[in-house]
Design a protein around this motif. Structure first.
Motif, PDB file in Angstrom:
ATOM      1  N   GLY A 163      -8.277  -7.388  38.384  1.00  0.00           N
ATOM      2  CA  GLY A 163      -9.294  -6.184  38.611  1.00  0.00           C
ATOM      3  C   GLY A 163      -8.659  -5.449  37.125  1.00  0.00           C
ATOM      4  O   GLY A 163      -9.705  -4.490  36.940  1.00  0.00           O
ATOM      5  N   ALA A 164      -7.806  -5.504  37.314  1.00  0.00           N
ATOM      6  CA  ALA A 164      -7.313  -4.113  36.151  1.00  0.00           C
ATOM      7  C   ALA A 164      -7.339  -4.602  34.860  1.00  0.00           C
ATOM      8  O   ALA A 164      -8.451  -3.863  34.210  1.00  0.00           O
ATOM      9  CB  ALA A 164      -6.037  -4.183  35.457  1.00  0.00           C
ATOM     10  N   ALA A 165      -7.878  -5.799  34.245  1.00  0.00           N
ATOM     11  CA  ALA A 165      -8.778  -6.025  33.169  1.00  0.00           C
ATOM     12  C   ALA A 165     -10.147  -6.154  32.960  1.00  0.00           C
ATOM     13  O   ALA A 165     -11.143  -5.799  32.470  1.00  0.00           O
ATOM     14  CB  ALA A 165      -8.696  -8.321  32.474  1.00  0.00           C
ATOM     15  N   MET A 166     -11.174  -6.358  34.379  1.00  0.00           N
ATOM     16  CA  MET A 166     -12.446  -5.585  34.597  1.00  0.00           C
ATOM     17  C   MET A 166     -12.639  -4.312  34.258  1.00  0.00           C
ATOM     18  O   MET A 166     -14.222  -3.759  33.934  1.00  0.00           O
ATOM     19  CB  MET A 166     -12.673  -6.759  35.880  1.00  0.00           C
ATOM     20  N   SER A 172     -14.172  -0.265  28.384  1.00  0.00           N
ATOM     21  CA  SER A 172     -14.274  -0.895  26.445  1.00  0.00           C
ATOM     22  C   SER A 172     -13.976  -1.698  26.038  1.00  0.00           C
ATOM     23  O   SER A 172     -13.216  -2.048  26.207  1.00  0.00           O
ATOM     24  CB  SER A 172     -13.558   0.399  25.645  1.00  0.00           C
ATOM     25  N   ALA A 173     -15.149  -2.903  25.944  1.00  0.00           N
ATOM     26  CA  ALA A 173     -14.944  -4.155  25.639  1.00  0.00           C
ATOM     27  C   ALA A 173     -14.235  -3.997  24.482  1.00  0.00           C
ATOM     28  O   ALA A 173     -13.268  -5.506  23.979  1.00  0.00           O
ATOM     29  CB  ALA A 173     -16.580  -4.430  25.321  1.00  0.00           C
ATOM     30  N   LEU A 179      -6.867  -4.888  23.259  1.00  0.00           N
ATOM     31  CA  LEU A 179      -5.303  -4.666  23.843  1.00  0.00           C
ATOM     32  C   LEU A 179      -5.471  -6.353  24.405  1.00  0.00           C
ATOM     33  O   LEU A 179      -3.967  -6.792  25.259  1.00  0.00           O
ATOM     34  CB  LEU A 179      -5.254  -4.589  25.530  1.00  0.00           C
ATOM     35  N   GLY A 180      -5.709  -7.226  24.019  1.00  0.00           N
ATOM     36  CA  GLY A 180      -6.708  -8.963  24.143  1.00  0.00           C
ATOM     37  C   GLY A 180      -6.300  -9.157  25.385  1.00  0.00           C
ATOM     38  O   GLY A 180      -6.097 -10.681  25.765  1.00  0.00           O
ATOM     39  N   ILE A 181      -7.952  -8.756  26.164  1.00  0.00           N
ATOM     40  CA  ILE A 181      -8.368  -9.099  27.198  1.00  0.00           C
ATOM     41  C   ILE A 181      -9.343  -9.974  26.096  1.00  0.00           C
ATOM     42  O   ILE A 181     -10.052  -8.927  25.412  1.00  0.00           O
ATOM     43  CB  ILE A 181      -8.912  -7.941  28.344  1.00  0.00           C
TER      44      ILE A 181
END
Length: 289
Positions: A163-166, A172-173, A179-181
């Motif tokens: 969820g944090a990654a989403m 901001s993509a 950040l490595g996502i």
């Protein structure tokens, strides 16, 4: 008073459906900047498949699980085969593709299952008597299931690394990638999750109206109104906006005129947007020129 309670409860049940669809749309939009106009027809296809499974002897819960899984898979396939190859910034092209896909899927449904309305089974049969009126148990089930689904999504986005990654990709993509996502992985999950929510919504709503190839057209319209009312960038806003639209819609039909229900609802929505263009929960953004 009894009739008002029934009207409000039915409106909340309808609004829960609008909210689930709106939530699915916002999850996809915030993760990929694409508004999936094919969501209605793709979800309807999944529900027709569920109806066929149920007709062949599968239980209604089994049919629900299969339909939701098919909806999630179809969302993933559409994103990977039609949307991702467009690349970044091709919003108009993506809009045209999803609208064209919607027309194609509706045509396929009509060819395979026919254009005539078909009855869809309820999850829970029966009514509860409130005063001199009857409240459908299906409406209560719709409210309860939708509440559980929204709570699950809230937990996912606020309490889990995924969820944090989403949320990071939604903000901001580009920054998320730094950040490595993996933004593409997040987008795939968003499309699958958004479609799964839409299929669940149709599954809950279809017993009230029956199934046709375009059963979701007015529902999608009201879900969009809920999104704009709640705020295009707010997932909570999509749900609450959908609930507001559902309640207003039922109140207008019961106490004003069924013929002017949409006119009344969208007049209220337009007035709110004139006062707060970003929606009730949306964030106002500023651009430096």
């Amino acid at each position: 008073m009894d009739q008002l309670f029934i009207t409000l409860t039915s409106g909340i049940a309808n609004g829960a459906v609008y909210g689930l669809i709106g939530l699915g749309l916002v999850i996809i939009f915030r993760s990929t900047d694409v508004m999936n106009f094919a969501m209605a027809s793709m979800s309807t296809l999944a529900i027709y498949m569920a109806l066929s499974l149920h007709g062949w002897g599968a239980g209604i819960i089994v049919a629900l699980v299969v339909a939701v899984a098919f909806g999630a898979l179809s969302g993933l396939v559409v994103r990977e085969t039609l949307i991702r190859p467009l690349g970044q910034g091709k919003l108009f092209a993506a809009l045209v593709i999803t609208m064209g896909l919607s027309i194609i899927v509706e045509h396929l449904i009509g060819q395979f299952w026919g254009e005539q309305p078909q009855r869809f089974p309820q999850l829970i049969e029966g009514t509860v008597t409130v005063g001199n009126s009857n409240l459908l148990l299906q409406d209560l089930a719709t409210i309860a299931i939708a509440a559980c689904a929204v709570s699950g999504i809230a937990f996912l986005f606020t309490r889990t690394p995924l969820g944090a990654a989403m949320r990071a990709v939604a903000e901001s993509a580009v920054t998320a990638e730094i950040l490595g996502i993996n933004a593409h992985k997040v987008a795939r999950i968003a499309w699958a999750l958004g479609m799964a929510l839409a299929v669940l919504a149709v599954f809950l709503y279809a017993p009230k109206t029956g199934l046709t190839p375009v059963v979701l057209a007015p529902i999608l319209f009201r879900a969009f109104a809920g999104i704009l009312l709640g705020g295009l960038t707010s997932m909570y806003g999509a749900v609450i906006g959908g609930l507001i639209i559902g309640v207003l819609d039922n109140l207008a039909a019961a106490y004003i005129s069924a013929s002017f229900r949409d006119t009344f609802v969208f007049t209220i929505a337009v007035l709110v947007l004139l006062i707060r263009p970003q929606g009730i929960f949306g964030r106002q953004t500023f651009e430096r020129v």
